[in-house]
Design an enzyme around this catalytic site. Structure first.
Site, PDB file in Angstrom:
ATOM      1  N   ARG A 182      47.981  35.904 116.761  1.00  0.00           N
ATOM      2  CA  ARG A 182      46.878  36.415 116.839  1.00  0.00           C
ATOM      3  C   ARG A 182      46.239  36.316 117.953  1.00  0.00           C
ATOM      4  O   ARG A 182      44.683  36.283 118.536  1.00  0.00           O
ATOM      5  CB  ARG A 182      46.023  36.985 115.037  1.00  0.00           C
ATOM      6  CG  ARG A 182      46.884  38.462 114.548  1.00  0.00           C
ATOM      7  CD  ARG A 182      45.954  38.346 113.831  1.00  0.00           C
ATOM      8  NE  ARG A 182      46.417  39.614 113.645  1.00  0.00           N
ATOM      9  CZ  ARG A 182      47.447  38.764 111.623  1.00  0.00           C
ATOM     10  NH1 ARG A 182      47.817  37.842 111.609  1.00  0.00           N
ATOM     11  NH2 ARG A 182      47.989  40.531 111.321  1.00  0.00           N
TER      12      ARG A 182
ATOM     13  N   THR B   5      52.350  28.267 119.787  1.00  0.00           N
ATOM     14  CA  THR B   5      53.286  27.753 118.378  1.00  0.00           C
ATOM     15  C   THR B   5      55.083  27.222 118.134  1.00  0.00           C
ATOM     16  O   THR B   5      54.917  27.022 119.447  1.00  0.00           O
ATOM     17  CB  THR B   5      52.659  28.755 117.919  1.00  0.00           C
ATOM     18  OG1 THR B   5      52.613  29.445 116.741  1.00  0.00           O
ATOM     19  CG2 THR B   5      53.253  30.035 118.979  1.00  0.00           C
TER      20      THR B   5
ATOM     21  N   LYS C 193      55.955  22.965 118.743  1.00  0.00           N
ATOM     22  CA  LYS C 193      54.337  21.999 118.713  1.00  0.00           C
ATOM     23  C   LYS C 193      54.848  20.184 118.548  1.00  0.00           C
ATOM     24  O   LYS C 193      54.420  19.520 119.082  1.00  0.00           O
ATOM     25  CB  LYS C 193      53.669  22.322 117.565  1.00  0.00           C
ATOM     26  CG  LYS C 193      53.049  23.519 117.116  1.00  0.00           C
ATOM     27  CD  LYS C 193      51.818  23.725 116.066  1.00  0.00           C
ATOM     28  CE  LYS C 193      51.423  24.794 115.938  1.00  0.00           C
ATOM     29  NZ  LYS C 193      50.316  24.809 114.347  1.00  0.00           N
TER      30      LYS C 193
ATOM     31  N   ASN D 112      49.225  21.411 120.130  1.00  0.00           N
ATOM     32  CA  ASN D 112      49.004  23.404 120.335  1.00  0.00           C
ATOM     33  C   ASN D 112      48.209  23.538 121.258  1.00  0.00           C
ATOM     34  O   ASN D 112      47.942  24.877 121.513  1.00  0.00           O
ATOM     35  CB  ASN D 112      48.784  23.659 118.956  1.00  0.00           C
ATOM     36  CG  ASN D 112      47.050  23.306 118.656  1.00  0.00           C
ATOM     37  OD1 ASN D 112      45.904  23.017 119.738  1.00  0.00           O
ATOM     38  ND2 ASN D 112      46.109  24.521 117.762  1.00  0.00           N
TER      39      ASN D 112
ATOM     40  N   ASP E 119      44.278  22.465 115.611  1.00  0.00           N
ATOM     41  CA  ASP E 119      43.824  22.165 114.219  1.00  0.00           C
ATOM     42  C   ASP E 119      42.770  21.763 113.421  1.00  0.00           C
ATOM     43  O   ASP E 119      42.132  21.403 112.182  1.00  0.00           O
ATOM     44  CB  ASP E 119      45.260  22.259 114.024  1.00  0.00           C
ATOM     45  CG  ASP E 119      46.324  24.018 113.747  1.00  0.00           C
ATOM     46  OD1 ASP E 119      45.567  24.436 114.542  1.00  0.00           O
ATOM     47  OD2 ASP E 119      47.210  23.551 114.262  1.00  0.00           O
TER      48      ASP E 119
ATOM     49  N   GLY F 239      50.069  20.145  99.926  1.00  0.00           N
ATOM     50  CA  GLY F 239      51.031  20.615 101.056  1.00  0.00           C
ATOM     51  C   GLY F 239      51.438  19.042 101.913  1.00  0.00           C
ATOM     52  O   GLY F 239      50.697  18.227 102.163  1.00  0.00           O
ATOM     53  N   ALA F 240      52.084  18.966 103.335  1.00  0.00           N
ATOM     54  CA  ALA F 240      52.930  18.146 103.961  1.00  0.00           C
ATOM     55  C   ALA F 240      53.111  18.067 105.055  1.00  0.00           C
ATOM     56  O   ALA F 240      53.632  17.238 105.552  1.00  0.00           O
ATOM     57  CB  ALA F 240      53.337  16.824 102.981  1.00  0.00           C
TER      58      ALA F 240
ATOM     59  N   ALA G  10      50.413  21.540 109.500  1.00  0.00           N
ATOM     60  CA  ALA G  10      48.830  21.566 108.987  1.00  0.00           C
ATOM     61  C   ALA G  10      48.499  20.551 108.189  1.00  0.00           C
ATOM     62  O   ALA G  10      47.049  20.363 108.127  1.00  0.00           O
ATOM     63  CB  ALA G  10      48.804  23.292 107.800  1.00  0.00           C
TER      64      ALA G  10
ATOM     65  N   ARG H 248      55.401  19.424  96.863  1.00  0.00           N
ATOM     66  CA  ARG H 248      56.490  20.019  96.172  1.00  0.00           C
ATOM     67  C   ARG H 248      57.485  19.002  96.896  1.00  0.00           C
ATOM     68  O   ARG H 248      57.884  18.195  95.563  1.00  0.00           O
ATOM     69  CB  ARG H 248      57.005  21.316  96.361  1.00  0.00           C
ATOM     70  CG  ARG H 248      58.126  21.459  95.769  1.00  0.00           C
ATOM     71  CD  ARG H 248      58.636  22.571  96.211  1.00  0.00           C
ATOM     72  NE  ARG H 248      59.200  23.664  96.961  1.00  0.00           N
ATOM     73  CZ  ARG H 248      59.475  24.504  97.919  1.00  0.00           C
ATOM     74  NH1 ARG H 248      59.855  25.275  96.993  1.00  0.00           N
ATOM     75  NH2 ARG H 248      59.262  24.206  99.449  1.00  0.00           N
TER      76      ARG H 248
ATOM     77  N   ILE I 212      43.914  27.340 103.526  1.00  0.00           N
ATOM     78  CA  ILE I 212      44.242  27.663 105.352  1.00  0.00           C
ATOM     79  C   ILE I 212      45.051  29.322 105.411  1.00  0.00           C
ATOM     80  O   ILE I 212      45.385  29.654 106.310  1.00  0.00           O
ATOM     81  CB  ILE I 212      45.036  26.772 105.805  1.00  0.00           C
ATOM     82  CG1 ILE I 212      46.301  26.445 106.142  1.00  0.00           C
ATOM     83  CG2 ILE I 212      44.256  25.466 105.763  1.00  0.00           C
ATOM     84  CD1 ILE I 212      46.858  25.697 106.792  1.00  0.00           C
TER      85      ILE I 212
HETATM   86  P1  ATR Z   1      53.123  23.577 108.590  1.00  0.00           P
HETATM   87  O1  ATR Z   1      53.542  23.207 109.636  1.00  0.00           O
HETATM   88  O2  ATR Z   1      52.291  25.088 108.510  1.00  0.00           O
HETATM   89  O3  ATR Z   1      52.448  23.214 107.257  1.00  0.00           O
HETATM   90  P2  ATR Z   1      55.364  23.724 107.375  1.00  0.00           P
HETATM   91  O4  ATR Z   1      55.702  22.376 107.446  1.00  0.00           O
HETATM   92  O5  ATR Z   1      57.011  24.893 106.980  1.00  0.00           O
HETATM   93  O6  ATR Z   1      54.376  24.716 107.569  1.00  0.00           O
HETATM   94  O7  ATR Z   1      54.958  23.488 105.106  1.00  0.00           O
HETATM   95  C1  ATR Z   1      54.908  24.112 104.496  1.00  0.00           C
HETATM   96  C2  ATR Z   1      54.209  23.807 103.191  1.00  0.00           C
HETATM   97  O8  ATR Z   1      54.490  24.471 102.133  1.00  0.00           O
HETATM   98  C3  ATR Z   1      55.157  22.388 102.374  1.00  0.00           C
HETATM   99  O9  ATR Z   1      54.097  21.524 102.057  1.00  0.00           O
HETATM  100  C4  ATR Z   1      55.880  23.148 101.680  1.00  0.00           C
HETATM  101  O10 ATR Z   1      56.350  21.484 101.127  1.00  0.00           O
HETATM  102  P3  ATR Z   1      58.000  21.509 100.620  1.00  0.00           P
HETATM  103  O11 ATR Z   1      57.624  20.038 101.958  1.00  0.00           O
HETATM  104  O12 ATR Z   1      57.858  20.731  99.698  1.00  0.00           O
HETATM  105  O13 ATR Z   1      58.610  22.257 101.268  1.00  0.00           O
HETATM  106  C5  ATR Z   1      54.766  23.878 101.032  1.00  0.00           C
HETATM  107  N1  ATR Z   1      55.961  24.994 100.274  1.00  0.00           N
HETATM  108  C6  ATR Z   1      56.401  26.049 100.477  1.00  0.00           C
HETATM  109  N2  ATR Z   1      56.778  26.650  99.591  1.00  0.00           N
HETATM  110  C7  ATR Z   1      56.354  26.475  98.578  1.00  0.00           C
HETATM  111  C8  ATR Z   1      57.027  26.577  97.272  1.00  0.00           C
HETATM  112  N3  ATR Z   1      57.535  27.623  96.602  1.00  0.00           N
HETATM  113  N4  ATR Z   1      55.725  25.498  96.273  1.00  0.00           N
HETATM  114  C9  ATR Z   1      54.942  24.894  96.457  1.00  0.00           C
HETATM  115  N5  ATR Z   1      55.331  24.655  97.963  1.00  0.00           N
HETATM  116  C10 ATR Z   1      55.904  24.781  98.463  1.00  0.00           C
END
Ligand code: ATR
Length: 282
Positions: free
Chosen positions: A15, A61, A65, A86, A101, A128-129, A132, A153, A221
């Site tokens: 977008r 993107t 990155k 980015n 970001d 998340g890790a 982002a 997770r 986000i």
């Molecule tokens: P971005 O760079 O946009 O942050 P990413 O690196 O793909 O994207 O990260 C996606 C996040 O969503 C990760 O923290 C991922 O957890 P894992 O590191 O365990 O994969 C999390 N995520 C995706 N699907 C998930 C789910 N079903 N339950 C819990 N966490 C999830």
């Protein structure tokens, strides 16, 4: 005429052209912002050649990155901390890389919660890790809050993030097991979801917010849908909510300023335009 781009693979659904195109028109500028699809194997060559093709710079993107981070000549402090770039521009013959970001998320948080919101926050929880999450944690570390918990997770990725981002920051950075979130939530005055949970087509993120502190804020986000199940649950508990669209809009500001020389504003009109696109009513 100044020219900028967004490079990715695939790139059809971005977008960003709509955002920058809106600003070019709004400010009456003679410029362009185009989508460029580049496969990973060709990214290095693209990075070295965009200047000779007449571009002032552009956005980067997925999946480029990290390659952009590795390939630029100079990085801003934010890009350095996040480990991803980015936004690109050329300066004094060098290619610079930023990660907008970080400021994008923080600018939206400030606009949504009002400056000084940190006074009510001593503990933040980031879910998340991925990239982002790194940007969000890096932004929060610049603010006077006491500690940040990261839960993911896959716990080892949260540990990696904390190890990378801890140095040089006075803010305590701790990890929490995903299964132990229930113990952290009652302490967190700010919760930020950076996982893909809650996105259209993905499972919901279901957190028990009934023990959240009063007036806690919950930010997502994810912006498709705009009102994620997490934000709906937060609103049902009378918590403050921060949606994901603002980060997308605010992260575009520094790049536009670099390439086109005007600091653009995130206005209700721009927000409505992108919202209409998300909802398919444009
Ligand atoms: P971005 O760079 O946009 O942050 P990413 O690196 O793909 O994207 O990260 C996606 C996040 O969503 C990760 O923290 C991922 O957890 P894992 O590191 O365990 O994969 C999390 N995520 C995706 N699907 C998930 C789910 N079903 N339950 C819990 N966490 C999830």
């Amino acid at each position: 005429m100044a020219k900028a781009f967004i490079v990715g693979h695939p790139i059809k659904h971005s977008r960003s052209p709509l955002i920058h195109g809106h600003w070019l028109k709004a400010y009456g500028l003679d410029g362009s912002y185009e989508r460029i699809d580049v496969e990973p194997v060709n990214f290095g060559e693209f990075l070295r050649s965009f200047r000779s093709r007449g571009f002032a710079g552009g956005n980067v993107t997925l999946p480029h990155k990290e390659a952009a981070f590795a390939g630029v000549d100079r990085r801003t402090a934010q890009a350095q901390r996040v480990g991803a770039v980015n936004t690109l521009w050329a300066e004094d013959g060098l290619i610079w890389g930023d990660n907008t970001d970080v400021t994008g998320f923080m600018a939206h948080l400030d606009a949504s919660l009002g400056t000084g919101w940190e006074q009510d926050v001593d503990t933040a929880l980031v879910l998340g890790a991925g990239g982002a999450a790194r940007a969000v944690v890096a932004g929060l570390q610049d603010r006077p809050i006491k500690r940040i918990f990261v839960a993911n997770r896959t716990g080892s990725k949260a540990e990696d993030l904390a190890r990378d981002l801890r140095p040089g920051s006075p803010v305590g950075l701790e990890t929490s097991a995903w299964e132990a979130l229930g113990r952290v939530i009652p302490h967190a005055q700010l919760i930020v979801n950076t996982t893909s949970l809650g996105m259209a087509g993905q499972p919901s993120l279901t957190l028990d917010l009934s023990r959240s502190p009063r007036r806690a804020a919950v930010a997502d986000i994810v912006y498709v849908p705009l009102k994620t199940p997490l934000l709906a649950a937060a609103a049902a508990q009378d918590l403050r909510t921060v949606d994901g669209l603002g980060m997308l809009l605010h992260q575009a500001v520094p790049g536009f300023r670099r390439w086109f020389g005007v600091t653009p504003e995130v206005t209700p009109g721009l927000r409505a335009l992108i919202l209409a696109d998300i909802e398919g009513t444009r």
